[in-house]
Design an enzyme around this catalytic site. Structure first.
Site, PDB file in Angstrom:
ATOM      1  N   GLU A 103      56.870 -62.084 -85.669  1.00 11.00           N
ATOM      2  CA  GLU A 103      55.715 -61.923 -84.930  1.00 11.00           C
ATOM      3  C   GLU A 103      55.483 -60.871 -84.587  1.00 11.00           C
ATOM      4  O   GLU A 103      55.931 -59.636 -84.186  1.00 11.00           O
ATOM      5  CB  GLU A 103      56.360 -63.075 -83.157  1.00 11.00           C
ATOM      6  CG  GLU A 103      57.170 -64.516 -83.265  1.00 11.00           C
ATOM      7  CD  GLU A 103      57.437 -64.889 -81.789  1.00 11.00           C
ATOM      8  OE1 GLU A 103      57.101 -64.144 -80.872  1.00 11.00           O
ATOM      9  OE2 GLU A 103      57.694 -65.323 -82.346  1.00 11.00           O
TER      10      GLU A 103
ATOM     11  N   GLU B  70      65.305 -64.380 -80.895  1.00 10.16           N
ATOM     12  CA  GLU B  70      65.143 -63.057 -79.695  1.00 10.16           C
ATOM     13  C   GLU B  70      66.276 -63.883 -78.985  1.00 10.16           C
ATOM     14  O   GLU B  70      66.546 -64.416 -77.729  1.00 10.16           O
ATOM     15  CB  GLU B  70      63.959 -63.325 -78.814  1.00 10.16           C
ATOM     16  CG  GLU B  70      62.255 -63.274 -79.964  1.00 10.16           C
ATOM     17  CD  GLU B  70      61.832 -63.105 -79.005  1.00 10.16           C
ATOM     18  OE1 GLU B  70      61.450 -63.513 -77.921  1.00 10.16           O
ATOM     19  OE2 GLU B  70      60.600 -62.622 -79.399  1.00 10.16           O
TER      20      GLU B  70
HETATM   21  C1  GBH Z   1      58.326 -63.869 -77.352  1.00 11.93           C
HETATM   22  O1  GBH Z   1      58.822 -63.765 -77.300  1.00 11.93           O
HETATM   23  C2  GBH Z   1      58.274 -64.989 -78.101  1.00 11.93           C
HETATM   24  O2  GBH Z   1      59.038 -65.301 -78.947  1.00 11.93           O
HETATM   25  C3  GBH Z   1      57.246 -66.399 -78.438  1.00 11.93           C
HETATM   26  O3  GBH Z   1      57.674 -67.555 -77.571  1.00 11.93           O
HETATM   27  C4  GBH Z   1      56.156 -65.726 -76.546  1.00 11.93           C
HETATM   28  O4  GBH Z   1      55.399 -66.583 -76.707  1.00 11.93           O
HETATM   29  C5  GBH Z   1      55.864 -64.583 -77.249  1.00 11.93           C
HETATM   30  O5  GBH Z   1      56.524 -63.229 -77.708  1.00 11.93           O
HETATM   31  C6  GBH Z   1      54.545 -64.266 -76.019  1.00 11.93           C
HETATM   32  O6  GBH Z   1      54.835 -64.063 -74.901  1.00 11.93           O
HETATM   33  O7  GBH Z   1      56.810 -60.794 -67.343  1.00 11.93           O
HETATM   34  O8  GBH Z   1      57.358 -58.806 -67.585  1.00 11.93           O
HETATM   35  O9  GBH Z   1      59.551 -59.814 -67.128  1.00 11.93           O
HETATM   36  C7  GBH Z   1      58.654 -61.304 -76.587  1.00 11.93           C
HETATM   37  C8  GBH Z   1      59.748 -61.444 -75.507  1.00 11.93           C
HETATM   38  C9  GBH Z   1      60.535 -62.076 -73.388  1.00 11.93           C
HETATM   39  C10 GBH Z   1      58.407 -60.408 -73.741  1.00 11.93           C
HETATM   40  C11 GBH Z   1      59.772 -61.901 -72.209  1.00 11.93           C
HETATM   41  C12 GBH Z   1      57.961 -60.439 -72.208  1.00 11.93           C
HETATM   42  C13 GBH Z   1      59.177 -61.184 -70.293  1.00 11.93           C
HETATM   43  C14 GBH Z   1      58.905 -60.192 -69.689  1.00 11.93           C
HETATM   44  N1  GBH Z   1      59.361 -61.617 -74.519  1.00 11.93           N
HETATM   45  N2  GBH Z   1      59.138 -61.142 -71.710  1.00 11.93           N
HETATM   46  S1  GBH Z   1      58.309 -59.555 -67.842  1.00 11.93           S
END
Ligand code: GBH
Length: 482
Positions: A388, A200
């Site tokens: 994922e 990512e």
């Molecule tokens: C993945 O990220 C990761 O690869 C993994 O490590 C993680 O545990 C899993 O998904 C579940 O989250 O709070 O509205 O600002 C997914 C991408 C990036 C989605 C950060 C959520 C925060 C959005 N993530 N994002 S916000």
């Protein structure tokens, strides 16, 4: 270990379930299972995790600190001040976790390696105890018939590189990553046949250096952020080259990307065309650059003087051909056609749009069909994996010892139904890694969000497979959506 067995779950449902009650009087007490949507033979089912989220043991066997150690120990940065110091203690309990996978019938497991266990200073002398740990884990997986898929970078950058060169602000970090990736490939490619470079790009660049929500928590100006993005792409590209140079012949290399998935608002040719135009544009700094070897004109024009500085050799490395591409798929972005020069418009979500326990995790199961189809049609990768997919839920461990995460089962069943649709249409989807095997350290959300199909009591480290584990085991056993 308390878990749902295939038979006892069936008994429970037959005894108290709606299906039994609705049966005509003369019908057998066992209603037949619905016809299941089947996946192609040999489909690879598994689970995914990441080092900092599960391992703990942050000061053991010579591990150097990562940016997440420092960030999570900085007051105010994570929910409740939670850190990955202990997490699932999987560093010590990996054998138990491998047995969880085995009980599921998993064929594959995606784990990540902590860079600072291998190179505590980011570069320099490798730490033998670090690599020895992963050799043990990989061997235990193989002994149990599970094929390891290894991610080299799932965000836990050695703090030493942040301190010395500003982390991803410097292309030195991209080069250091390539050295590390090559070293691990050399050591493990006798038993690991699939490597992912980065996980990512947007998360360890934009979220970490632009928004500051993730480690190291910086909020840089656009020109610097674009350069950070470029260095992330470059790490991937140099990593691919280093792995190919160091690994045994036949080693497969790819990456795990959470490209923005553009879902057509209606499934008609003009809307699909708009969604695919959007796919290239919206992902321009990341996946588009990797697949095409150049930044789109639209991206460069939009960024103007802030556009990343790049060389031809760097862009060539960034677009090194891949053996497979991994897609992390969670949430849809809806797109419609319009008459603008771009030919598409993003559609905002109504306030009522449903989401899972994480506020950002909007539920649109067709996202996984369109992730596979758009990427296949736009870039024609050789092979695809879902690296994922999964969700958070407000899980409760009930008095009977079970966790009935019916909402997670709903999420998974509907996403797998849409993935099966892509598979039977012939897109080159080879496998699926469910996020996640275990409840774990959910980054800035700490332990407040559970993504596992196994419940973890973080006080005792007791693992309890949830209802969703029974669902997934049944799905794997029948190679069809249960
Ligand atoms: C993945 O990220 C990761 O690869 C993994 O490590 C993680 O545990 C899993 O998904 C579940 O989250 O709070 O509205 O600002 C997914 C991408 C990036 C989605 C950060 C959520 C925060 C959005 N993530 N994002 S916000």
């Amino acid at each position: 270990m308390k878990e749902f067995s295939r038979r006892s779950l069936a008994r429970r449902l037959a005894a108290g379930g709606v299906a039994a009650a609705a049966l005509p009087k003369n019908a057998s007490s066992q209603s037949p299972a619905p016809k299941r949507l089947a996946f192609p033979a040999g489909f690879k089912w598994g689970c995914a995790t990441a080092s900092y989220q599960i391992e703990g043991a942050v000061a053991e066997d010579g591990r150097g600190p990562s940016v997440w150690d420092k960030f999570s120990h900085t007051p105010g940065k994570t929910h409740n001040g939670d850190t990955g110091d202990v997490a699932d203690d999987s560093y010590h309990r990996y054998k138990e976790d491998v047995q969880l996978l085995k009980n599921l019938g998993a064929k594959v497991y995606r784990l990540s390696i902590s860079w600072s266990r291998i190179f505590p200073e980011g570069t320099g002398k490798p730490n033998e105890k670090g690599i020895a740990y992963y050799e043990k884990v990989v061997d235990d997986l193989l002994t149990n018939g599970i094929d390891p898929y290894v991610t080299l970078f799932h965000w836990d950058l050695p703090q030493a590189l942040q301190d010395r060169v500003g982390g991803w602000q410097s292309s030195d970090t991209s080069k250091a990553f390539a050295q590390y990736a090559g070293y691990v490939a050399k050591r493990l490619s006798d038993r690991v046949h699939h490597f992912f470079t980065t996980n990512e790009l947007v998360c360890f660049t934009d979220l970490s250096y632009k928004i500051g929500q993730f480690a190291p928590g910086l909020e840089l100006r656009p020109a610097l952020v674009n350069q950070v993005r470029h260095h992330g792409c470059l790490a991937h590209g140099l990593g691919v080259q280093a792995i190919r140079a160091a690994a045994r012949p036949g080693t497969q290399v790819g990456m795990a990307e959470n490209a923005v998935v553009c879902v057509p608002v209606v499934e008609t040719p003009p809307e699909i065309a708009a969604a695919q135009k959007a796919t290239r544009q919206i992902n321009a700094p990341f996946l588009t650059a990797v697949m095409e070897g150049k930044y789109t004109d639209a991206y460069l024009t939009k960024e103007g003087a802030d556009a990343p500085k790049q060389t031809d050799a760097e862009m060539k490395a960034i677009s090194s051909p891949l053996d497979f591409l991994g897609l992390n798929v969670y949430t849809p972005e809806y797109v419609r056609s319009d008459d603008s020069p771009a030919g598409f418009a993003m559609v905002s979500r109504p306030v009522s749009f449903p989401h899972m326990a994480s506020n950002w995790l909007y539920i649109g199961p067709e996202v996984i069909y369109w992730a596979v189809r758009n990427v296949s049609e736009v870039w024609k990768p050789k092979e695809l994996y879902i690296t994922e997919n999964g969700c958070s839920s407000d899980d409760v461990l009930e008095k009977d010892g079970h966790v009935y995460d019916t909402d997670r089962v709903m999420y998974l069943r509907n996403h797998l139904t849409q993935l099966q649709r892509a598979a039977v249409e012939g897109y080159p989807i080879k496998g699926y890694f469910l996020w996640s095997l275990l409840d774990n350290y959910e980054w800035a959300d700490g332990y407040s969000k559970r993504f596992g199909i196994t419940y973890v009591d973080f006080k005792t480290q007791k693992r309890t497979p949830k209802l969703s584990s029974a669902f997934y085991r049944e799905t794997i056993a029948s190679n069809a959506v249960a």
